[in-house]
Design an enzyme around this catalytic site. Sequence first.
Site, PDB file in Angstrom:
ATOM      1  N   GLY A   1       6.875  10.997 -42.611  1.00 54.93           N
ATOM      2  CA  GLY A   1       7.072   9.794 -41.016  1.00 54.93           C
ATOM      3  C   GLY A   1       7.339  10.322 -40.174  1.00 54.93           C
TER       4      GLY A   1
ATOM      5  N   ARG B   1      10.706 -28.470 -50.264  1.00 55.48           N
ATOM      6  CA  ARG B   1       9.798 -29.110 -51.314  1.00 55.48           C
ATOM      7  C   ARG B   1       9.957 -30.152 -52.111  1.00 55.48           C
ATOM      8  NH1 ARG B   1       5.025 -31.181 -51.857  1.00 55.48           N
ATOM      9  NH2 ARG B   1       3.703 -30.013 -52.604  1.00 55.48           N
TER      10      ARG B   1
ATOM     11  N   GLY C   1       0.949 -21.983 -52.211  1.00 52.10           N
ATOM     12  CA  GLY C   1       0.094 -22.144 -51.757  1.00 52.10           C
ATOM     13  C   GLY C   1       0.760 -21.291 -50.800  1.00 52.10           C
TER      14      GLY C   1
ATOM     15  N   GLU D   1      12.356   8.930 -51.910  1.00 46.41           N
ATOM     16  CA  GLU D   1      12.635   9.613 -52.271  1.00 46.41           C
ATOM     17  C   GLU D   1      13.803   9.865 -53.552  1.00 46.41           C
ATOM     18  OE1 GLU D   1      15.165  11.195 -49.952  1.00 46.41           O
ATOM     19  OE2 GLU D   1      14.424  10.461 -48.377  1.00 46.41           O
TER      20      GLU D   1
ATOM     21  N   ASP E   1      10.528   9.410 -57.394  1.00 49.83           N
ATOM     22  CA  ASP E   1      10.414   8.211 -57.646  1.00 49.83           C
ATOM     23  C   ASP E   1      11.372   7.494 -59.669  1.00 49.83           C
ATOM     24  OD1 ASP E   1       7.675   7.363 -59.505  1.00 49.83           O
ATOM     25  OD2 ASP E   1       8.999   7.979 -61.175  1.00 49.83           O
TER      26      ASP E   1
END
Length: 666
Positions: A199, A337, A424, A447, A449
């Site tokens: 980084g 919704r 959507g 850092e 797996d």
Amino acid sequence: MGPSRAEDEAILRRLRIFLSHVGGCNSDLTNEGQLFREATSGRDSQPGSLSIDVLTEIMTGSGRADREKIFRFFEGRPDLQTPVEIGKDAHRELTYKQLIALVRECGVHPMQLLVNDPARYFTVMEAVGFIDISLGIKMGVQFSLWGGSVVNLGTEKHKEIFFDGSNVQGIETTATFDKESDEFVVLTPNEGATKWWIGNAAVHGKFATVFAKLIIPSPSGDSDMGVHAFIVPIRSMADHSVLPGVEIRDCGYKVGLNGVDNGALRFHSVRIPRDNLLNRFGDLSRDGKYTSTLPTINKRFAATLGELVGGRVGLAYGSVGILKASVTIATRYSLLRRQFGPPDQPEISILDYQSQQQKLMPMLASAYAFHFATAYLMDRYSEMKKTHEDAVVADVHALSAGLKAYITSYTAKALSTCRESCGGHGYAAVNRFGSLRNDHDIFQTFEGDNTVLLQQVAADLLKQYRAKFKGAPLAVTWNYLRESMGTYLSQTNPVVTHRDEKMHLRDPRFQLDAFQFRTARLLHTVALRLRKHSKRLGAFGAWNRCLNHLLTLAESHIESVILAKFNEAVKRCQDPDARKLLKLLRDLYALDRIWHDVGTFRNQDYVAPNKAKAIHKQMEILCAEVRQVAGPLVDAFGIPDSLLRAPIGLQSGQYSEYTHYVGFSD
């Protein structure tokens, strides 16, 4: 501070939708007003009223002032907001500009916080992650990784000089001492030793902390003192040009986090002063004499890497913030919704559908659960930095590994579920699920797996298991194994395995006992399996043969810790209405996790068939109960609309904002 008028109107709209299908269209304003008072904050002291501010205070704690300072600053700086569509190079420059402004204009000093108040530092890291996850990661690389390596591995001479750059890690790279020039010669010996994904390296970094083998030449042969950390300049302070002997390549576009300039590094006999050795755990004198308070290479290596555990703490905490944001967007959209419903009646909110509730409400409960678990982790990390006690250090290492792995894996799956639950509109980039999902994806391998980290947790559990039988003290997090191992490994009580009444299933003692029983059984059985297989397959073969068992054990233990910390949070809460809500969320989290792994409980004769059925029924009921207060519960995360940014996830005016964005004028 109570809710704004816009927030009031938004909550009223949701209540009208709810009333339209639970009470019909004849529900009068009086009933609606009563429900409104029960679902909004602060201004009604009647029993049962909900104070969003109390919950927000619980969820932000001592870091609330820092959060609000950062939020106000970025809300007033539209030039620092990340647009939906932005190229890699522009995103990198914007992220750099955001970080500079955070420190120089907003007045946030991450390095001071990291050293003096780690809990505040991680709160700041979560806050800037709401602005842009790339900014949160770039800040972490700059201060936690680079700055942390200097502070934790160096001595005063380093702290006074170096506070710019990035962090790299490698083992094959060598730093050979040249006695005549009093320098180290840093060398990348082969292509395989290239430092990837560093980084800040591709564009902005000027220094790197390089992990390399310290080699001391002598007439009788070179001495390898093991891995140490060195500060290596990579760019000129004067004109930012790449320094001689340093080779930098840009890793290019990534799946996400394109605001962070990741690069690859190689070193071709780069010379650095002897003082650039970060010498806390090992030092070299002018005449080439090596000294260390730690007797072996392995102990020095463990101590060196152990000081960088803060990265895992930050990722676990940051992942919870991303989960909060995604659940907030999905929940608010689902409340607003409306689709279908009973014949000749208004359409209902999609969050009133059981399927939608069971997608989102357990995730909402988990966001609260993970918040309290990571808050505990931050406290333990702060204690570790103050005391450096061996027991606390060991506890933080295992706990940070487990929580980072468990939470980031959960959040990765939750992000996809949240996107799908919004149909959507969830696929539109402006509503942010795509960027959140892509930016977060790397958290599962940052850092360490996750699969590897869970194995570390399992190994520590086995170590504690052996210590238990030797009478040695157990780390704080594992204490429950000592107190209850005998009980959990005894024959299960057939009366308890069949109990299925609501009061029992919502009893925190039953819930935590179930979690801890499962962990104890898994630990005991995997220990027996490892002993059996090691005779024929050896230690490595036995471990690999039992690997899935070990991973399940680690996850079970972490869930036990999370639930225990949720219980403690419920007990600490003094506000009766907020405590009632936290208990509701705690019950949903616990029963959802039991149902998720009900096969294990059935196989261990801990949950009879009738009890399993009752657990599922209670989970459905709890989802419906949480749905009724879902809006205020996500509001309590305290994420401003201007930083959440997703039009479908705003507190009010979602559709007008969204339709305006796609080009409708009215």
